[in-house]
Design an enzyme around this catalytic site. Structure first.
Site, PDB file in Angstrom:
ATOM      1  N   GLN A  57      -0.275  -2.663  15.445  1.00  0.00           N
ATOM      2  CA  GLN A  57      -1.524  -2.516  15.704  1.00  0.00           C
ATOM      3  C   GLN A  57      -1.750  -3.141  17.227  1.00  0.00           C
ATOM      4  OE1 GLN A  57      -4.436  -3.369  12.948  1.00  0.00           O
ATOM      5  NE2 GLN A  57      -6.022  -3.959  14.556  1.00  0.00           N
TER       6      GLN A  57
ATOM      7  N   ARG B 147       0.642  -1.352  -0.005  1.00  0.00           N
ATOM      8  CA  ARG B 147       0.230  -0.009   0.086  1.00  0.00           C
ATOM      9  C   ARG B 147       0.934   1.140   0.049  1.00  0.00           C
ATOM     10  NH1 ARG B 147      -4.318   0.146   3.456  1.00  0.00           N
ATOM     11  NH2 ARG B 147      -4.339   1.613   4.968  1.00  0.00           N
TER      12      ARG B 147
END
Length: 447
Positions: free
Chosen positions: A193, A97
């Site tokens: 995360q 990404r």
RNA sequence: GGGGGGAUUCCAGAGCGGUCAAAUGGGGCAGACUGUAAAUCUGUUGGCUACGCCUUCGGAGGUUCGAAUCCUCCUCCCCCCA
């Protein structure tokens, strides 16, 4: 006495997990979650990728989850994934990404907070007022060396590799040859995360992370990290992927994403999006995207089945969603525009509006400006549609459309592709309303 | 390194010297039916100054009256053997 008791209980709390269950929004939940919420005031967080300066409909399920969580008396945290957004979550993606820079991230965060405020309370006045955090704030100071020593050491690569999101990117088999491989950066994603969860656990007493079902792996990395680093118990809850009955992607139209920002998607288009959902989907979506109670929804479903042509479910869904995401006033304008465009509007009814009303009603309709003087001597309809404006891609397409009887000028069908358009066609001396097919409107503004 | 297969219009995939702007399916668009739904059926789906013309079949050349189709070189992809 009994009655009073019942009401007060109902008012104090709804059971979050049970609520999600009947709304069809529960995919997975870690054992003990319901008991936790029952027993104590809990803080939960949802991660949002700040990839744009507006949320879109794909985010809406998560937003509604935060809203319901707050309604059930608990405290929601909206976590802007400034750091994680720079890395990119490999879950559900087959390609690496693009990374975002800090300036864009901050801008996007502010815009998103503004939008979220329409759904949940950030005022800070209540015990369960929501807060917004950005993981960039704690990640940016964290050195690589510290991170791999303190955090990276707590989990094994074996554990991390077992996650589906990683596994699917590790193998490049014949069935799935557009898979690209996984960079180290993306591999690290779940740890970063996971650390967010640990950080919020330690600093905000946050014990629950919620997310879409594709986040289960990342969330459980977090609970695992909390268990090992802090010896604590944290919980996970996910909802299913929102689907469409016809197999298409939810939230996308031919024109692209449906955004919450009225500048990107007008209230009219937003309203129309919901209004156009199929019966099957409407019954599902109204549970997910409105806060209407179970009893009332059941009643609506029954009524809808009796007279499906009234599209009560779609109308109610569209109304609630538009008011929530935009405003009551925007909803009314959307209805007004819809009534004109889809009712028995004729050129005469269009002429009743003054210029301002006209523009405000049609502000969601794509507009094309042309010079007024081209109408003085008249202009061929094909030139107007395909050259002076880009309403249609080519004259051939315009010709075809007219032949198929799919084009209306000012609500009147027109099949003659030789037609010359002159000032007689201008409504209020300024506008021409073009309709392609049943639902696509374009406004030509002469000035 | 050796051998083989392939690149076609939005996508998948036929075509293998003229009848090819290119079968078929998907998608898109439109029409009918209805409820601005779903399903179904029908039409349509390169461009234009339109019974004709122009640009398209990975790229560059060539053979031929004529090429998406044959030849040469190039680029990229896949498969098999090392």
């Amino acid at each position: 006495m009994l009655v009073i008791l019942k009401i007060s209980i109902k008012k104090i709390k709804m059971n979050f997990v049970k609520e999600l269950e009947w709304r069809g929004m529960l995919q997975d939940v870690m054992p003990g979650t319901e008991e936790l919420l029952d027993k104590e005031f809990t803080t939960a967080y949802l991660g949002i990728d700040p990839t744009a300066d507006s949320l879109h409909i794909g985010h809406l399920a998560g937003v509604m989850m935060l809203k319901r969580f707050q309604q059930s008396g608990h405290k929601p945290i909206a976590l802007i994934g400034g750091a994680t957004g720079m890395i990119g979550d490999p879950s559900g993606k087959s390609q690496e990404r693009n990374l975002l820079d800090e300036e864009t991230l901050r801008h996007n965060q502010e815009a998103i907070k503004k939008q979220l405020s329409k759904f949940i309370d950030f005022s800070g006045k209540e015990k369960n007022s929501a807060i917004m955090v950005n993981n960039y704030d704690w990640m940016k100071e964290f050195s690589f060396l510290d991170f791999i020593r303190d955090i990276g050491k707590s989990l094994t690569v074996n554990y991390m590799m077992a996650k589906d999101s990683v596994k699917s990117r590790m193998s490049r088999d014949g069935e799935n040859n557009d898979v690209e491989g996984l960079s180290f950066t993306e591999f690290t994603y779940q740890l970063v995360q996971g650390y967010d969860f640990l950080h919020l656990y330690q600093n905000n007493n946050c014990k629950l992370q919620i997310g879409g079902s594709d986040q289960w792996g990342n969330i459980t990395t977090g609970t695992e990290l909390i268990r090992r680093k802090a010896g604590g118990k944290a919980f996970a809850l996910t909802w299913p992927l929102i689907t469409k009955a016809d197999g298409g992607k939810f939230g996308k139209t031919e024109k692209g994403n449906i955004w919450l920002d009225p500048k990107r998607t007008s209230s009219y288009e937003f309203y129309q999006f919901w209004l156009n959902t199929s019966d099957e989907d409407a019954e599902k979506y109204i549970k997910i995207f409105t806060i209407i109670s179970k009893e009332e929804i059941e009643k609506l479903v029954l009524e809808h089945k009796e007279a499906p042509n009234l599209r009560l479910l779609q109308k109610t869904l569209a109304k609630e969603a538009t008011i929530m995401a935009h405003s009551e006033k925007d909803y009314e304008t959307a209805i007004e525009a819809s009534a004109i465009l889809f009712g028995n509007g004729t050129k005469e009814t269009l002429e009743k509006f003054d210029e301002n009303t006209f523009l405000s009603v049609f502000k969601g309709v794509p507009q094309f400006k042309v010079e007024k003087n081209i109408f003085n001597s008249g202009i061929a309809i094909l030139d107007l549609l395909a050259e002076k404006t880009n309403i249609l891609a080519s004259k051939g397409e315009a010709r075809r459309l007219m032949k198929d009887n799919g084009l209306s000028i000012n609500q009147e069908k027109e099949q003659n592709s030789e037609k010359i358009i002159n000032t007689d066609y201008l409504i209020n001396d300024k506008f021409i309303l073009i309709r392609q097919g049943k639902k696509n409107y374009f406004l030509i503004v002469a000035e």
